[in-house]
Design an enzyme around this catalytic site. Structure first.
Site, short mmCIF file in Angstrom:
data_model
loop_
_atom_site.label_atom_id
_atom_site.label_comp_id
_atom_site.label_asym_id
_atom_site.label_seq_id
_atom_site.Cartn_x
_atom_site.Cartn_y
_atom_site.Cartn_z
N SER A 146 8.98 69.77 104.42
CA SER A 146 8.43 68.99 103.31
C SER A 146 8.73 69.39 101.88
O SER A 146 8.72 68.60 101.09
CB SER A 146 6.81 69.16 103.26
OG SER A 146 6.33 68.65 104.64
N CYS B 284 0.03 64.38 106.70
CA CYS B 284 0.68 64.70 105.57
C CYS B 284 1.50 63.20 104.91
O CYS B 284 0.90 62.37 104.82
CB CYS B 284 1.59 65.85 105.53
SG CYS B 284 2.21 66.26 103.77
N LEU B 285 2.71 63.25 105.09
CA LEU B 285 3.78 62.11 105.03
C LEU B 285 3.24 61.13 106.14
O LEU B 285 2.97 59.83 105.89
CB LEU B 285 5.07 62.21 105.16
CG LEU B 285 5.93 61.23 105.14
CD1 LEU B 285 5.94 60.71 103.33
CD2 LEU B 285 7.40 61.53 105.33
N GLN C 121 0.49 58.95 104.91
CA GLN C 121 0.54 58.21 103.91
C GLN C 121 1.35 56.86 104.54
O GLN C 121 1.27 55.78 104.08
CB GLN C 121 1.52 58.83 102.77
CG GLN C 121 0.84 59.91 102.11
CD GLN C 121 1.87 60.68 101.17
OE1 GLN C 121 3.28 60.55 101.40
NE2 GLN C 121 1.50 61.99 100.88
N TYR D 276 2.45 62.93 96.75
CA TYR D 276 2.23 61.63 96.71
C TYR D 276 0.63 61.45 97.51
O TYR D 276 0.37 62.54 97.98
CB TYR D 276 3.17 60.65 97.37
CG TYR D 276 4.52 60.56 96.76
CD1 TYR D 276 4.65 59.24 95.97
CD2 TYR D 276 5.66 61.52 97.02
CE1 TYR D 276 6.05 59.24 95.52
CE2 TYR D 276 6.61 61.37 96.04
CZ TYR D 276 6.93 60.26 95.49
OH TYR D 276 8.15 60.25 94.74
N HIS E 270 -2.79 69.92 106.14
CA HIS E 270 -2.26 70.67 107.42
C HIS E 270 -3.31 71.24 108.21
O HIS E 270 -3.33 72.47 107.77
CB HIS E 270 -1.05 71.33 106.94
CG HIS E 270 0.06 70.67 106.37
ND1 HIS E 270 1.12 70.17 107.09
CD2 HIS E 270 0.20 70.22 105.00
CE1 HIS E 270 1.95 69.62 106.32
NE2 HIS E 270 1.53 69.58 104.96
N GLU F 76 -2.71 72.55 111.09
CA GLU F 76 -2.04 73.42 111.75
C GLU F 76 -1.77 74.57 110.94
O GLU F 76 -1.47 75.71 111.51
CB GLU F 76 -0.70 73.08 112.33
CG GLU F 76 0.42 72.97 111.29
CD GLU F 76 0.41 71.78 110.25
OE1 GLU F 76 1.22 71.90 109.32
OE2 GLU F 76 -0.45 70.99 110.18
#
Length: 365
Positions: A45, A245-246, A249, A290, A330, A332
């Site tokens: 990331s 995360c991404l 989005q 973002y 996250h 994890e």
């Protein structure tokens, strides 16, 4: 060896160079984690970014073989106040300095990282370049202003599918820049995992007969991955889905919501997130630039499940009709607190419930 950081606004910070003897440009960001620097530099990331550590001493426990989040580090540079030249830890195998030399990643030490962090907080993330002292500042500033960093997901995603076998539920893990911690959590639960590239189509995924689909973390702007958005439009509702995360989005964009760039992002191991339904607060590990726009969720089939306590941004979504939920943080960890680790259990429970509903429909047909 002197080295300088040149920012796109013309700011020049001079310090001592370490790591790779190479010049590199990137988006200059900061992370507030006191530990976990090995996980940070190997987290996909952070692809293309120059990472500033706000904690004053970095490298004191060295680098070991266990804590990598990817095989190849993706950061373009590290900035610290002080680097430890003599690490002390029973797992240490190589110093941070020597590791960065091997990987040709430049570092800068001896600058006021608090000053740089305040600048980023005030003006937002800035493009910068770690370079030698003979560099032409005006030329580099002009180049930085014209530079656009894109295609990060393409760079860090796996090129070919591969299995991580287990005896449990079959999970297709879409790799947008996956941390190994996500795969480890699925393996712990004996999931039969197949990791696929970011541009895998919905048809190709469904052909693998997954019980569930997981969307990984990854770098950059989610709108730079239109293939994934189109894939998700065809997937949502057909198979239970969990995104991080991404992946969170991309799920939002595919569902009709919108995303935008944060001023300086969330990067660190101590971000408080509130579960709206229960009121419980979890301390989470985060790394994103973002976020999903709250107002854009109103006219979709999504509901907001979690919010960040620091700035109120969206941290979790759930589909109102279909078995799908995502989080911006996250669960994890790797590194960080494990307050939200039970989300993996929620994902598996969702898969089991979806299977039972399907069996009941078949029996009643």
């Amino acid at each position: 060896m002197k080295r300088q950081l040149i920012l796109e606004d013309g700011t020049v910070l001079i310090g001592t160079g370490f790591g790779g003897e190479i010049e590199k440009s990137g988006e200059v960001v900061f992370t507030t984690g006191m530990t976990g620097y090995q996980e940070t530099l190997s987290d996909p990331s952070y692809c293309g970014q120059i990472v500033t550590f706000t904690y004053p001493l970095i490298g004191n426990y060295g680098i070991n073989r266990d804590d990598f989040e990817s095989i190849h580090p993706s950061v373009n540079g590290l900035i610290v106040n002080e680097i430890c030249d003599h690490p002390s830890n029973f797992r240490n195998e190589i110093s941070l300095n020597d590791y960065l030399k091997e990987r040709k990643i430049p570092g800068l030490a001896g600058i006021d990282t608090r000053k740089l962090t305040r600048k980023i907080r005030q003006y937002g993330t800035l493009r910068g370049r770690l370079c030698n002292m003979d560099a032409d500042v005006e030329y580099i500033v002009s180049q930085l202003k014209a530079t656009v960093f894109t295609d990060h997901v393409k760079r860090v995603s796996t090129k070919d599918p591969y299995p991580s076998p287990g005896r449990g539920h079959r999970v297709v893990l879409v790799d947008f820049g996956m941390k190994h911690g996500i795969l480890r959590e699925l393996n712990k639960r004996d999931c039969d995992v197949i990791v696929v590239p970011y541009n895998t189509t919905a048809e190709e995924i469904l052909r693998l007969s997954p019980d569930g689909i997981m969307l990984s973390n990854g770098p950059g702007d989610p709108k730079d991955v239109p293939e994934a958005i189109e894939m998700l439009k065809d997937i949502i509702g057909k198979v239970p889905l969990f995104g991080i995360c991404l992946g969170h989005q991309l799920f939002a964009l595919a569902s009709g919501a919108n995303t935008s760039k944060l001023k300086f992002g969330h990067r660190g191991l101590n971000h408080p997130v509130k579960n709206i339904a229960t009121g419980k607060v979890a301390i989470t590990s985060q790394n994103h630039g973002y976020a999903v726009e709250e107002e854009s969720v109103e006219n979709t089939e999504l509901e907001i499940t979690h919010v960040a306590l620091n700035d109120g941004t969206v941290e979790g979504l759930r589909h109102k009709k279909f078995p799908a939920f995502t989080v911006q943080y996250h669960p994890e960890a790797s590194a960080g607190p494990e307050d939200a680790n039970d989300l993996f259990e929620d994902f598996l429970t969702m898969i089991e419930n979806f299977k039972k509903e399907g069996e009941e429909l078949c029996q009643n047909a």
